[in-house]
Design a protein around this motif. Sequence first.
Motif, PDB file in Angstrom:
ATOM      1  N   MET A   1       0.828  -1.197   0.000  1.00  0.00           N
ATOM      2  CA  MET A   1       0.000   0.000   0.000  1.00  0.00           C
ATOM      3  C   MET A   1       0.868   1.255   0.000  1.00  0.00           C
ATOM      4  SD  MET A   1      -2.789  -1.376   2.791  1.00  0.00           S
ATOM      5  CE  MET A   1      -3.697   0.140   2.971  1.00  0.00           C
ATOM      6  N   LEU A   2       1.913   1.229   0.811  1.00  0.00           N
ATOM      7  CA  LEU A   2       2.816   2.373   0.886  1.00  0.00           C
ATOM      8  C   LEU A   2       3.522   2.607  -0.441  1.00  0.00           C
ATOM      9  CD1 LEU A   2       3.932   4.495   2.845  1.00  0.00           C
ATOM     10  CD2 LEU A   2       5.760   2.899   3.440  1.00  0.00           C
ATOM     11  N   HIS A   3       3.867   1.516  -1.125  1.00  0.00           N
ATOM     12  CA  HIS A   3       4.481   1.626  -2.448  1.00  0.00           C
ATOM     13  C   HIS A   3       3.541   2.362  -3.405  1.00  0.00           C
ATOM     14  CE1 HIS A   3       6.539   0.379  -6.192  1.00  0.00           C
ATOM     15  NE2 HIS A   3       5.313   0.211  -6.647  1.00  0.00           N
ATOM     16  N   ASN A   4       2.275   1.976  -3.409  1.00  0.00           N
ATOM     17  CA  ASN A   4       1.296   2.590  -4.304  1.00  0.00           C
ATOM     18  C   ASN A   4       1.126   4.080  -4.024  1.00  0.00           C
ATOM     19  OD1 ASN A   4       0.861   0.098  -5.444  1.00  0.00           O
ATOM     20  ND2 ASN A   4      -1.164  -0.220  -4.549  1.00  0.00           N
ATOM     21  N   VAL A   5       0.966   4.416  -2.757  1.00  0.00           N
ATOM     22  CA  VAL A   5       0.730   5.814  -2.396  1.00  0.00           C
ATOM     23  C   VAL A   5       1.960   6.668  -2.692  1.00  0.00           C
ATOM     24  CG1 VAL A   5       0.218   7.398  -0.505  1.00  0.00           C
ATOM     25  CG2 VAL A   5      -0.982   5.210  -0.643  1.00  0.00           C
ATOM     26  N   THR A   6       3.141   6.125  -2.413  1.00  0.00           N
ATOM     27  CA  THR A   6       4.378   6.855  -2.707  1.00  0.00           C
ATOM     28  C   THR A   6       4.498   7.119  -4.200  1.00  0.00           C
ATOM     29  OG1 THR A   6       5.495   5.843  -0.812  1.00  0.00           O
ATOM     30  CG2 THR A   6       6.896   6.811  -2.502  1.00  0.00           C
ATOM     31  N   LEU A   7       4.165   6.134  -5.021  1.00  0.00           N
ATOM     32  CA  LEU A   7       4.193   6.309  -6.470  1.00  0.00           C
ATOM     33  C   LEU A   7       3.224   7.411  -6.893  1.00  0.00           C
ATOM     34  CD1 LEU A   7       5.014   5.487  -9.342  1.00  0.00           C
ATOM     35  CD2 LEU A   7       3.266   3.683  -9.245  1.00  0.00           C
ATOM     36  N   ALA A   8       2.030   7.418  -6.304  1.00  0.00           N
ATOM     37  CA  ALA A   8       1.036   8.441  -6.641  1.00  0.00           C
ATOM     38  C   ALA A   8       1.548   9.838  -6.315  1.00  0.00           C
ATOM     39  CB  ALA A   8      -0.267   8.155  -5.885  1.00  0.00           C
ATOM     40  N   LEU A   9       2.170  10.003  -5.152  1.00  0.00           N
ATOM     41  CA  LEU A   9       2.692  11.318  -4.766  1.00  0.00           C
ATOM     42  C   LEU A   9       3.869  11.727  -5.648  1.00  0.00           C
ATOM     43  CD1 LEU A   9       2.512  11.165  -0.863  1.00  0.00           C
ATOM     44  CD2 LEU A   9       0.996  12.373  -2.434  1.00  0.00           C
ATOM     45  N   ASP A  10       4.675  10.755  -6.050  1.00  0.00           N
ATOM     46  CA  ASP A  10       5.791  11.047  -6.965  1.00  0.00           C
ATOM     47  C   ASP A  10       5.260  11.550  -8.303  1.00  0.00           C
ATOM     48  OD1 ASP A  10       7.648  10.338  -5.099  1.00  0.00           O
ATOM     49  OD2 ASP A  10       8.025   8.332  -5.901  1.00  0.00           O
ATOM     50  N   ILE A  11       4.195  10.935  -8.792  1.00  0.00           N
ATOM     51  CA  ILE A  11       3.597  11.358 -10.063  1.00  0.00           C
ATOM     52  C   ILE A  11       3.056  12.778  -9.945  1.00  0.00           C
ATOM     53  CG2 ILE A  11       1.694  10.937 -11.678  1.00  0.00           C
ATOM     54  CD1 ILE A  11       2.025   7.945 -11.117  1.00  0.00           C
ATOM     55  N   LEU A  12       2.367  13.056  -8.845  1.00  0.00           N
ATOM     56  CA  LEU A  12       1.826  14.400  -8.633  1.00  0.00           C
ATOM     57  C   LEU A  12       2.946  15.430  -8.567  1.00  0.00           C
ATOM     58  CD1 LEU A  12      -1.005  13.697  -6.028  1.00  0.00           C
ATOM     59  CD2 LEU A  12      -1.260  14.185  -8.462  1.00  0.00           C
ATOM     60  N   ASN A  13       4.043  15.067  -7.933  1.00  0.00           N
ATOM     61  CA  ASN A  13       5.191  15.969  -7.860  1.00  0.00           C
ATOM     62  C   ASN A  13       5.778  16.208  -9.250  1.00  0.00           C
ATOM     63  OD1 ASN A  13       7.344  17.396  -6.246  1.00  0.00           O
ATOM     64  ND2 ASN A  13       8.611  15.854  -7.235  1.00  0.00           N
ATOM     65  N   ASP A  14       5.835  15.148 -10.064  1.00  0.00           N
ATOM     66  CA  ASP A  14       6.394  15.261 -11.415  1.00  0.00           C
ATOM     67  C   ASP A  14       5.563  16.175 -12.312  1.00  0.00           C
ATOM     68  OD1 ASP A  14       8.457  13.597 -10.727  1.00  0.00           O
ATOM     69  OD2 ASP A  14       7.580  11.793 -11.617  1.00  0.00           O
ATOM     70  N   ILE A  15       4.243  16.236 -12.068  1.00  0.00           N
ATOM     71  CA  ILE A  15       3.388  17.085 -12.911  1.00  0.00           C
ATOM     72  C   ILE A  15       3.188  18.469 -12.294  1.00  0.00           C
ATOM     73  CG2 ILE A  15       2.174  15.123 -13.913  1.00  0.00           C
ATOM     74  CD1 ILE A  15      -0.149  15.640 -12.048  1.00  0.00           C
ATOM     75  N   GLY A  16       3.974  18.758 -11.261  1.00  0.00           N
ATOM     76  CA  GLY A  16       3.972  20.104 -10.709  1.00  0.00           C
ATOM     77  C   GLY A  16       3.025  20.357  -9.559  1.00  0.00           C
ATOM     78  N   MET A  17       2.356  19.307  -9.064  1.00  0.00           N
ATOM     79  CA  MET A  17       1.470  19.474  -7.909  1.00  0.00           C
ATOM     80  C   MET A  17       2.260  19.130  -6.659  1.00  0.00           C
ATOM     81  SD  MET A  17      -2.166  17.951  -9.289  1.00  0.00           S
ATOM     82  CE  MET A  17      -2.960  18.326  -7.723  1.00  0.00           C
ATOM     83  N   LEU A  18       2.911  20.133  -6.076  1.00  0.00           N
ATOM     84  CA  LEU A  18       3.792  19.913  -4.941  1.00  0.00           C
ATOM     85  C   LEU A  18       2.980  19.777  -3.656  1.00  0.00           C
ATOM     86  CD1 LEU A  18       6.521  22.529  -5.878  1.00  0.00           C
ATOM     87  CD2 LEU A  18       6.572  20.073  -6.252  1.00  0.00           C
TER      88      LEU A  18
END
Length: 335
Positions: free
Chosen positions: A272-289
């Motif tokens: 679960m932590l892997h999934n959520v971390t990936l989601a936050l990384d994606i948001l960071n990559d698209i500029g949603m800090l």
Amino acid sequence: MEADVVENPKEEDTVNTEISQGEKQKVIQPAFLEDPELEKLKQVLVDWINRTLKTEHIVVQSLEGDLFDGLVLHHLLTRLADVQLTVEEIAVTTTAQIRKLEKILPVLDKRLGLQNSSQIKWNVKLIHNKDLLATIHLLVAMVRCFEPRLDLPAGVKVKVVIVEVTKDGMKSEEQTEVLTEESKTGSDSLSNTEGEDPIEKLLKLEAHKVNTVKKAIVHFVNQHMSTLGLQVTDMDRQFADGVILLLLIGQLEGFFVPLCDFYLTPVNQSEMLHNVTLALDILNDIGMLLSSVDPQDIVSRDITATFKILYSLFKKHKGREERGQTQEEEISNRK
């Protein structure tokens, strides 16, 4: 500094830290180097750099020790200001490092709006000589410019000794150096409220108002998840494993997250932590800090953290949809 792609080479040349006649140099008093507030500020800045440059596979451990050669500053300038400079990726010698900094810092100062030399508390020599005070001043200025919502520790001050070499010898004086301003309190409480996180403000309202916003966000989510045959009924619980969050991000941003990159049916906290971390990384990559959101908080069903992510997505894409509808209506009326 650690890097997955390249390793920062060891300094081969001796750095000249001597003070020339007529030159002043500020040095933090040793007793303040272990000040808890200074340590906290340093750690926040290190975390910010590492989060910003995560996709570059650059990991900073020491502010003054890892920024002196220009590599990190170059990548920050490229990432935050979208500036492309033709410089050596890895400068090995002192001469090459100084030459690199001489290209980076003037451009960075201009982007920071600090073309007046009296406002600039750093220079090539100080940064290259691993001056902690100058390095922190530079990074704080970059945060204020490029990521003003980042919560830096307020009111951080240190005692410094100003050393000056004159023709009659060396003289020194002490003064207090302000690294971050005091936070506004008391009569300025309204300003604090205005700067408070909108979700934290929302959660302080009456329960029925909070539920109204929850329903609006859930409705928005279900509008975009219906094509996948999914429906959210419990916002507090259904985002904890990261699956719906990843699928929602893909739907809203118009891309497909490969199923091999995450666990579609996570069976434990680690997955679960892997999934959520990936989601936050994606948001960071698209500029949603979302620097204040910790993946573990989502997994732990922290409603504030979950709310922050969903509200940010809702605010971004709901506004885009409304603008699109307005444009369609204008085109229709013209016809």
